[in-house]
Write an enzyme that holds these catalytic residues in place. Structure first.
Site, PDB file in Angstrom:
ATOM      1  N   ASP A   1       0.644  -1.069   0.024  1.00  0.00           N
ATOM      2  CA  ASP A   1      -0.050   0.035  -0.024  1.00  0.00           C
ATOM      3  C   ASP A   1       0.850   1.523  -0.051  1.00  0.00           C
ATOM      4  O   ASP A   1       1.495   1.456   0.944  1.00  0.00           O
ATOM      5  CB  ASP A   1      -0.950  -0.115   1.294  1.00  0.00           C
ATOM      6  CG  ASP A   1      -1.808   1.169   0.975  1.00  0.00           C
ATOM      7  OD1 ASP A   1      -2.497   1.388   0.208  1.00  0.00           O
ATOM      8  OD2 ASP A   1      -2.325   1.629   2.188  1.00  0.00           O
TER       9      ASP A   1
ATOM     10  N   GLU B   1       5.159   5.132   3.621  1.00  0.00           N
ATOM     11  CA  GLU B   1       4.500   6.487   3.832  1.00  0.00           C
ATOM     12  C   GLU B   1       5.580   7.503   3.991  1.00  0.00           C
ATOM     13  O   GLU B   1       6.768   7.071   4.686  1.00  0.00           O
ATOM     14  CB  GLU B   1       3.737   6.433   5.156  1.00  0.00           C
ATOM     15  CG  GLU B   1       3.300   7.639   5.659  1.00  0.00           C
ATOM     16  CD  GLU B   1       2.479   8.558   4.725  1.00  0.00           C
ATOM     17  OE1 GLU B   1       2.734   9.592   4.712  1.00  0.00           O
ATOM     18  OE2 GLU B   1       1.510   7.989   4.215  1.00  0.00           O
TER      19      GLU B   1
ATOM     20  N   ASN C   1      10.225   7.854   0.447  1.00  0.00           N
ATOM     21  CA  ASN C   1       9.686   8.246  -0.819  1.00  0.00           C
ATOM     22  C   ASN C   1       9.713   7.078  -2.047  1.00  0.00           C
ATOM     23  O   ASN C   1      10.625   6.641  -2.487  1.00  0.00           O
ATOM     24  CB  ASN C   1      10.428   9.381  -1.655  1.00  0.00           C
ATOM     25  CG  ASN C   1       9.715   9.968  -2.562  1.00  0.00           C
ATOM     26  OD1 ASN C   1       8.895   9.744  -3.483  1.00  0.00           O
ATOM     27  ND2 ASN C   1      10.324  11.158  -3.081  1.00  0.00           N
TER      28      ASN C   1
ATOM     29  N   ASP D   1      -2.229  12.643  -2.330  1.00  0.00           N
ATOM     30  CA  ASP D   1      -2.308  14.067  -2.668  1.00  0.00           C
ATOM     31  C   ASP D   1      -2.563  14.339  -3.879  1.00  0.00           C
ATOM     32  O   ASP D   1      -1.464  14.215  -4.737  1.00  0.00           O
ATOM     33  CB  ASP D   1      -0.905  14.649  -2.053  1.00  0.00           C
ATOM     34  CG  ASP D   1      -1.110  15.863  -1.677  1.00  0.00           C
ATOM     35  OD1 ASP D   1      -1.710  16.777  -2.437  1.00  0.00           O
ATOM     36  OD2 ASP D   1      -0.396  16.537  -0.572  1.00  0.00           O
TER      37      ASP D   1
ATOM     38  N   LYS E   1      -1.947  21.953  -8.789  1.00  0.00           N
ATOM     39  CA  LYS E   1      -1.289  22.989  -9.480  1.00  0.00           C
ATOM     40  C   LYS E   1      -0.427  22.072 -10.561  1.00  0.00           C
ATOM     41  O   LYS E   1       0.276  21.303 -10.268  1.00  0.00           O
ATOM     42  CB  LYS E   1      -0.660  24.069  -8.987  1.00  0.00           C
ATOM     43  CG  LYS E   1      -1.275  24.817  -8.184  1.00  0.00           C
ATOM     44  CD  LYS E   1      -0.380  26.092  -7.104  1.00  0.00           C
ATOM     45  CE  LYS E   1      -1.424  26.764  -6.398  1.00  0.00           C
ATOM     46  NZ  LYS E   1      -0.624  27.799  -5.571  1.00  0.00           N
TER      47      LYS E   1
ATOM     48  N   ASP F   1     -11.239  10.672  -4.184  1.00  0.00           N
ATOM     49  CA  ASP F   1     -12.314  11.325  -4.389  1.00  0.00           C
ATOM     50  C   ASP F   1     -12.256  12.571  -5.022  1.00  0.00           C
ATOM     51  O   ASP F   1     -13.272  13.249  -5.270  1.00  0.00           O
ATOM     52  CB  ASP F   1     -12.890  11.790  -2.977  1.00  0.00           C
ATOM     53  CG  ASP F   1     -11.693  12.410  -1.985  1.00  0.00           C
ATOM     54  OD1 ASP F   1     -10.604  12.292  -2.422  1.00  0.00           O
ATOM     55  OD2 ASP F   1     -12.112  13.109  -1.119  1.00  0.00           O
TER      56      ASP F   1
END
Length: 214
Positions: free
Chosen positions: A40, A65, A92, A117, A121, A153
């Protein structure tokens, strides 16, 4: 256990996050290293994997994470629950992704990227988790039948991730409908629960590797 407060956003391009993820000795992590592995990416507090690890005891689970305090908190929960089939790593994913994913082979079978995230932009698009190098690495390392599950979402984010996976001919959607109505796994993420309470739609796609890389 006190809930750790961390920044919602971190810049993955900053120097702090430029070191490749260090893999531990897997024999010291999992009771049975031969089980299939679910990765994940961007696991946040790890609640999804912690719950899934208890529901699917014949699988191993690994969360990655970029916010280190959340990784420390999640691994504390692993100890508290006495689980030997789930672990969390700080780092990362887009630093040497192929090298990292190869370290998970040959057990890697499923990968999920959930509510990343969006970095709305355009000039920040290189900060998004679904980078071309990561998709190519997934295509190279996952075996035939390996799956990649994505959800967001944010419609534009889900569409962008889906388009990037579809660029690899070896990845095919497992469904004819534009979006999956339900999460194919047995437990929802915290964000899914929040979206359901708000009546907010979630856009889900499931891809399967159906051809070899030549």
């Amino acid at each position: 256990m006190a809930r750790v407060r961390v920044r919602q956003h971190v810049n993955p391009l900053s120097q702090k996050y430029r070191t490749p993820i260090a893999c531990p000795d897997w024999s010291m992590i999992y009771a049975d290293g031969g089980r299939p592995l679910h990765l994940d990416i961007g696991c946040a507090r790890g609640k999804f994997l912690l719950n899934l690890a208890q529901a699917q005891t014949d699988w191993n689970f690994l969360g990655v994470e970029i916010r280190e305090p959340l990784v420390l908190e999640a691994n504390e929960q692993v100890v508290h629950l006495g689980r030997n089939n789930v672990h969390f790593l700080f780092g990362n994913i887009n630093i040497a992704p192929l090298l990292f994913l190869q370290a998970l082979a040959p057990n890697l079978r499923r990968v999920s990227i959930q509510f990343p995230d969006p970095w709305f932009k355009q000039r920040h698009s290189k900060r998004r988790v679904m980078q071309p190098e990561l998709v190519v690495a997934l295509a190279q390392v996952l075996p035939l039948g390996g799956q990649v599950f994505i959800q967001s979402d944010v419609l534009a984010m889900a569409e962008a991730m889906g388009a990037r996976l579809a660029e690899q001919p070896c990845f095919q959607r497992t469904h004819h409908d534009p979006w999956l109505a339900e999460n194919p796994f047995s437990v929802p993420t915290e964000r899914e629960i929040a979206c359901a309470k708000l009546g907010r739609p979630v856009y889900r796609l499931l891809f399967e590797k159906s051809d070899s890389i030549t």
